[in-house]
Design a protein around this motif. Structure first.
Motif, short mmCIF file in Angstrom:
data_model
loop_
_atom_site.label_atom_id
_atom_site.label_comp_id
_atom_site.label_asym_id
_atom_site.label_seq_id
_atom_site.Cartn_x
_atom_site.Cartn_y
_atom_site.Cartn_z
N SER A 1 39.80 53.78 47.10
CA SER A 1 38.58 54.25 45.87
C SER A 1 38.66 52.92 44.55
O SER A 1 38.99 52.12 44.21
CB SER A 1 38.28 55.03 45.13
N GLY A 2 40.44 53.07 43.89
CA GLY A 2 40.19 52.36 42.81
C GLY A 2 41.02 51.17 43.56
O GLY A 2 41.14 49.98 43.41
N ILE A 3 41.79 51.08 45.14
CA ILE A 3 42.08 49.26 45.31
C ILE A 3 40.51 49.04 46.10
O ILE A 3 40.53 47.55 45.01
CB ILE A 3 42.67 49.50 46.79
N GLN A 4 39.78 49.45 45.61
CA GLN A 4 38.57 48.43 46.71
C GLN A 4 37.62 48.06 45.29
O GLN A 4 37.57 47.32 44.76
CB GLN A 4 37.65 49.44 47.51
N HIS A 5 37.28 49.50 43.99
CA HIS A 5 37.00 48.97 42.77
C HIS A 5 38.03 47.83 42.35
O HIS A 5 37.58 46.86 41.46
CB HIS A 5 37.03 49.87 41.99
N GLY A 6 38.77 47.64 42.05
CA GLY A 6 40.32 47.09 41.93
C GLY A 6 40.27 45.36 42.27
O GLY A 6 39.41 44.32 42.32
N LEU A 7 38.97 45.29 43.48
CA LEU A 7 38.89 43.94 44.01
C LEU A 7 37.28 43.57 43.58
O LEU A 7 37.61 41.99 44.18
CB LEU A 7 38.73 44.33 45.77
N LEU A 8 36.18 43.74 43.16
CA LEU A 8 35.30 43.60 42.26
C LEU A 8 35.63 43.21 41.14
O LEU A 8 36.57 43.13 40.30
CB LEU A 8 34.70 45.17 42.31
N PRO A 9 34.60 41.85 41.07
CA PRO A 9 34.58 40.51 40.29
C PRO A 9 34.82 41.76 38.89
O PRO A 9 33.61 42.56 38.90
CB PRO A 9 33.74 39.78 40.46
N SER A 10 35.88 41.49 37.78
CA SER A 10 35.23 42.38 36.59
C SER A 10 34.32 41.93 36.04
O SER A 10 33.74 40.85 36.54
CB SER A 10 36.68 41.97 35.83
N ALA A 11 34.36 43.45 34.69
CA ALA A 11 32.60 42.59 34.13
C ALA A 11 33.02 40.84 33.24
O ALA A 11 32.53 39.94 33.17
CB ALA A 11 32.88 43.50 33.15
N GLU A 12 34.57 40.80 32.92
CA GLU A 12 34.21 39.96 32.48
C GLU A 12 34.14 38.53 33.17
O GLU A 12 33.28 37.12 32.86
CB GLU A 12 35.85 39.50 31.83
N THR A 13 34.37 38.12 34.97
CA THR A 13 34.44 37.59 35.49
C THR A 13 32.93 37.44 35.36
O THR A 13 32.31 35.95 36.25
CB THR A 13 34.95 37.48 37.01
N LEU A 14 31.70 38.31 35.90
CA LEU A 14 30.65 38.10 36.66
C LEU A 14 29.88 37.03 34.88
O LEU A 14 29.26 36.86 35.45
CB LEU A 14 30.20 39.43 36.46
N GLY A 15 30.55 37.56 34.03
CA GLY A 15 30.37 37.07 32.82
C GLY A 15 29.94 35.46 32.89
O GLY A 15 29.44 34.80 32.13
N ARG A 16 31.25 34.73 33.33
CA ARG A 16 31.75 33.26 33.36
C ARG A 16 30.65 32.78 34.24
O ARG A 16 30.14 31.87 33.94
CB ARG A 16 33.37 33.50 33.68
N TYR A 17 30.79 33.74 35.91
CA TYR A 17 29.89 32.65 36.66
C TYR A 17 28.39 33.01 36.30
O TYR A 17 27.45 32.17 36.46
CB TYR A 17 30.13 33.47 38.04
N LEU A 18 28.11 34.26 35.98
CA LEU A 18 26.51 34.76 36.00
C LEU A 18 25.58 35.07 34.50
O LEU A 18 24.68 35.15 34.58
CB LEU A 18 26.17 35.94 36.88
N GLY A 19 26.10 34.85 33.70
CA GLY A 19 25.91 35.10 32.33
C GLY A 19 26.29 36.64 31.91
O GLY A 19 26.52 37.12 32.86
N ARG A 20 25.00 36.78 31.42
CA ARG A 20 24.97 38.39 31.24
C ARG A 20 24.43 39.30 31.73
O ARG A 20 23.70 39.30 32.44
CB ARG A 20 23.84 38.58 30.05
#
Length: 245
Positions: A1-20
């Motif tokens: 679970s930790g490994i798969q969750h770590g592969l998801l884009p972080s909140a900071e990364t999502l913000g850079r690409y998608l905004g809020r």
């Protein structure tokens, strides 16, 4: 679970690409088949949101295959491709990875949506395969943009997939997508699935389009509908407001 969750884009990364941006990611088991991915090709940002066959370990392995296909698409693209073209490339890549041919269909695939975001023009292009896009205005009005009633993977077709796309001027609007883990959840009281109509009505009850408020509303809708009924599938939801970078 930790490994798969770590592969998801972080909140900071999502913000850079998608905004809020706000998300829900709740695998039914320790790991699951729901996932999302972001990248930039040239000056264009992409969100790919997908729901792979099954859940648990098989679904999680499928997310790794799909993300490897996406990375290859991003690296090899000579120019930012249209959203529907990305869906077709995912289909082709997944079939190739799984050894699926015209004469040898497979048992694995995915529902998928691609969002192509041109920040300079304030334009969003959406193409979906069994996943819809909900567009929410500042006053809370919700419009459903339907994805094509097809899936990716499973079998090779003689012709390109029947994919269409829609373009939206983003303005101050928020956009939300969900996997079918929400829409097909059985309700404790009704013994029926929630369905898209009830889900869309619930989104409108939030009264505005703040992504955090919309995600809280989705969580409330799902909890109240499910009650003590068993969770049937993985759940993933994403809400983003491109104007707020």
């Amino acid at each position: 679970s930790g490994i798969q969750h770590g592969l998801l884009p972080s909140a900071e990364t999502l913000g850079r690409y998608l905004g809020r941006t706000r998300t829900i990611w709740q695998p039914k088991d320790l790991v699951g088949g729901d996932f999302y991915w972001v990248s930039r090709v040239g000056t264009i940002d992409y969100l790919v949101f997908f729901d792979c066959t099954g859940h648990g370990v098989p679904g999680a392995f499928m997310t790794l295959i799909v993300t490897s296909v996406l990375e290859a698409i991003a690296v090899s693209a000579p120019a930012p491709p249209p959203a529907a073209r990305v869906l077709q490339l995912i289909h082709d890549g997944v079939c190739r990875q799984l050894g699926i041919t015209v004469d040898s269909p497979g048992h694995d695939g995915l529902d998928c949506a691609v969002v192509r975001l041109d920040r300079g023009k304030e334009m969003l292009e959406f193409a979906g395969a069994s996943i819809d896009l909900f567009e929410i205005t500042p006053d809370g009005a919700v419009t459903r943009h339907r994805g094509a009633r097809t899936t990716l993977g499973y079998r090779v077709h003689d012709a390109p997939l029947p994919l269409t796309s829609v373009k939206c001027r983003t303005g101050e609007n928020t956009y939300l997508m969900t996997t079918d883990g929400v829409l097909t959840q059985i309700g404790e009281t009704t013994r029926r699935v929630m369905g898209t109509k009830r889900f869309q009505q619930g989104l409108a009850m939030a009264g505005d389009n703040d992504p955090a408020r919309q995600i809280r509303m989705v969580g409330r809708i799902l909890k109240n509908w499910q009650g003590r009924e068993e969770r049937r599938d993985d759940v993933a939801v994403i809400a983003f407001q491109p104007s707020h970078f």
